[in-house]
Design an enzyme around this catalytic site. Structure first.
Site, short mmCIF file in Angstrom:
data_model
loop_
_atom_site.label_atom_id
_atom_site.label_comp_id
_atom_site.label_asym_id
_atom_site.label_seq_id
_atom_site.Cartn_x
_atom_site.Cartn_y
_atom_site.Cartn_z
N ARG A 199 3.19 -9.14 9.49
CA ARG A 199 3.38 -9.31 8.04
C ARG A 199 4.80 -9.77 7.74
NH1 ARG A 199 1.91 -4.37 4.16
NH2 ARG A 199 3.86 -3.58 5.01
N GLU A 213 -2.40 -2.79 -8.05
CA GLU A 213 -2.02 -1.71 -7.12
C GLU A 213 -0.99 -0.83 -7.81
OE1 GLU A 213 0.12 -3.19 -3.71
OE2 GLU A 213 1.31 -4.55 -4.90
N LYS A 225 6.64 -9.48 0.98
CA LYS A 225 7.37 -8.21 0.87
C LYS A 225 8.85 -8.57 0.81
CE LYS A 225 6.76 -3.61 2.68
NZ LYS A 225 6.65 -2.88 1.44
#
Ligand code: PXG
Length: 290
Positions: free
Chosen positions: A50, A182, A149
Site C-alpha cells: 500500500r 468510513e 495514505k
C-alpha cells in the site's frame, strides 16, 4: 528508542528532519501505521504494497525496494526489542526550497519509528463506542484520492475535532454524495440480518488492511459479506456496527447520532470476529527474531 532515518539509526532525540522537508512544509509524503504482535509484524507485505501504491499515485520514488523496506521495518523492530508494538513508516518528499515544486526535492526521506501501542481504554471495547456523523466530508477521488495514505491528514483531523467537540471519539465521514465512507482512522462495518456489510472503496474508504482481514475472517466463518453503498439510515437500523483499523483493531459501536444500535451492546458477530482477529494476530506475520 532507535529511529531509522535514511538508512541510519538515531537516538530518539537526535532523529530529526529538516524544516525544509516538504513533508513538513506541504504534507507532501505518505505513511503507514503497522502493528507487531507476539514478535511478528502483522500483514507487513500488505502495508508495504500500500505504501508503494501511495507513492506511485503521488509520483514519489521510494529509494529502496519493497523487500529492502520490509527488512528495514523488521530490523527497526529488532533494534528496539519490540514484540508488541506500533510502527510508523513515513516517506517524505525530502528537502527542497520554499516553493511547492517537488522537482526541487532530490532525495525522499524514509523514517521508521517502532514504539509502544496506544489503545482506546479497554472499557470502551467492552461497552462499545458512540460515534457521530460530522460535517466535514471525505476527500473526493478527483481531489486528493482517499486511497492515498498521505501525510496531509487535515481532512480527517477536522472530522476528528468535530467528533471530539461533540463528546465522541470517532466520526462517521460521508462522501460528497452523502453515502457513508468510513471513520477518520478506521473503516466501518455493519451487520444486518447476518450479513456483514462495509462501504465499497469507491465510496471513499481507505483500502484498509484490517478491513480486508475482517472480510476474510467473515468469509471463513461462512458469513455473507457485501460492499454496498450505505446511508446513515442503514447504520441506524443495523443489528451491529464496528470499526476496524490497525491502531484500534475492532471497536464495537453501540450508538450513532443518538440512535442505539441493536440492543445497545457489542453484538455476537462483532465479538466472534474480534476473537478470530486476536487469534490470527497472535500467530501470523513476518517474524522479527528468527
Ligand atoms: N481509514 C483511514 C482514513 C485510516 O487512516 C484506516 C481506515 C484503517 O486502515 P488499516 O489498514 O490500518 O486497517 C486508516 C488507518 C493513528 C493510526 O495513529 C491511524 C491508522 C492506522 C494506524 C494508526 O491514528 N489509520
Amino acid at each position: 528508542m532507535k529511529v531509522y532515518v535514511d538508512g541510519k539509526y538515531y537516538n530518539e532525540r537526535e532523529a530529526k528532519v529538516s524544516v525544509f522537508d516538504h513533508g513538513l512544509l506541504y504534507g507532501d509524503g505518505i505513511f503507514e501505521g503497522i502493528r507487531a504482535y507476539n514478535g511478528r509484524v502483522f500483514r507487513l507485505r500488505e502495508h508495504i504494497d500500500r505504501l508503494f501504491y501511495s507513492a506511485k499515485a503521488i509520483l514519489l520514488n521510494i529509494p529502496m525496494s519493497r523487500s529492502e523496506m520490509m527488512r528495514a521495518v523488521v530490523e527497526t523492530c529488532r533494534k528496539n526489542r519490540i514484540r508488541d508494538g506500533y510502527i510508523r513508516l513515513l516517506v517524505t518528499r525530502g528537502i527542497g526550497t520554499l516553493g511547492l515544486n517537488p522537482k526541487r526535492c532530490k532525495n525522499p526521506s524514509v523514517i521508521i519509528i517502532a514504539d509502544k501501542i496506544q489503545l482506546y481504554p479497554p472499557a470502551l471495547y467492552q461497552r462499545g463506542m458512540e460515534i457521530i456523523t460530522v460535517p466535514t466530508v471525505r476527500n473526493l477521488h478527483s481531489a486528493v484520492n482517499p486511497a492515498i495514505k498521505s501525510l496531509n491528514y487535515l481532512n480527517n483531523i477536522l472530522a476528528k475535532i468535530e467528533a471530539n467537540n461533540a463528546g465522541c471519539e470517532e466520526a462517521v465521514m460521508l462522501n460528497a454524495n452523502g453515502y457513508v465512507a468510513e471513520c477518520t482512522g478506521d473503516n466501518l462495518f455493519i451487520v444486518k440480518k447476518g450479513q456483514v456489510l462495509t462501504p465499497p472503496l469507491s465510496a471513499g474508504a481507505l483500502y484498509g488492511i484490517t478491513r480486508q482481514v475482517v472480510i476474510e475472517l467473515a468469509e471463513k466463518a461462512s458469513l455473507p459479506v457485501a460492499e454496498p453503498d450505505l446511508t446513515r439510515y442503514d447504520l441506524f437500523n443495523a443489528d451491529e456496527c464496528f470499526l476496524t483499523g490497525t491502531g484500534a483493531e475492532i471497536v464495537p459501536v453501540v450508538k450513532i447520532d443518538g440512535r442505539v444500535i441493536g440492543n445497545g451492546k457489542p453484538g455476537p458477530i462483532t465479538r466472534k470476529l474480534t476473537a478470530a482477529y486476536h487469534a490470527l494476530t497472535k500467530v501470523s506475520g513476518e517474524p522479527i527474531y528468527e
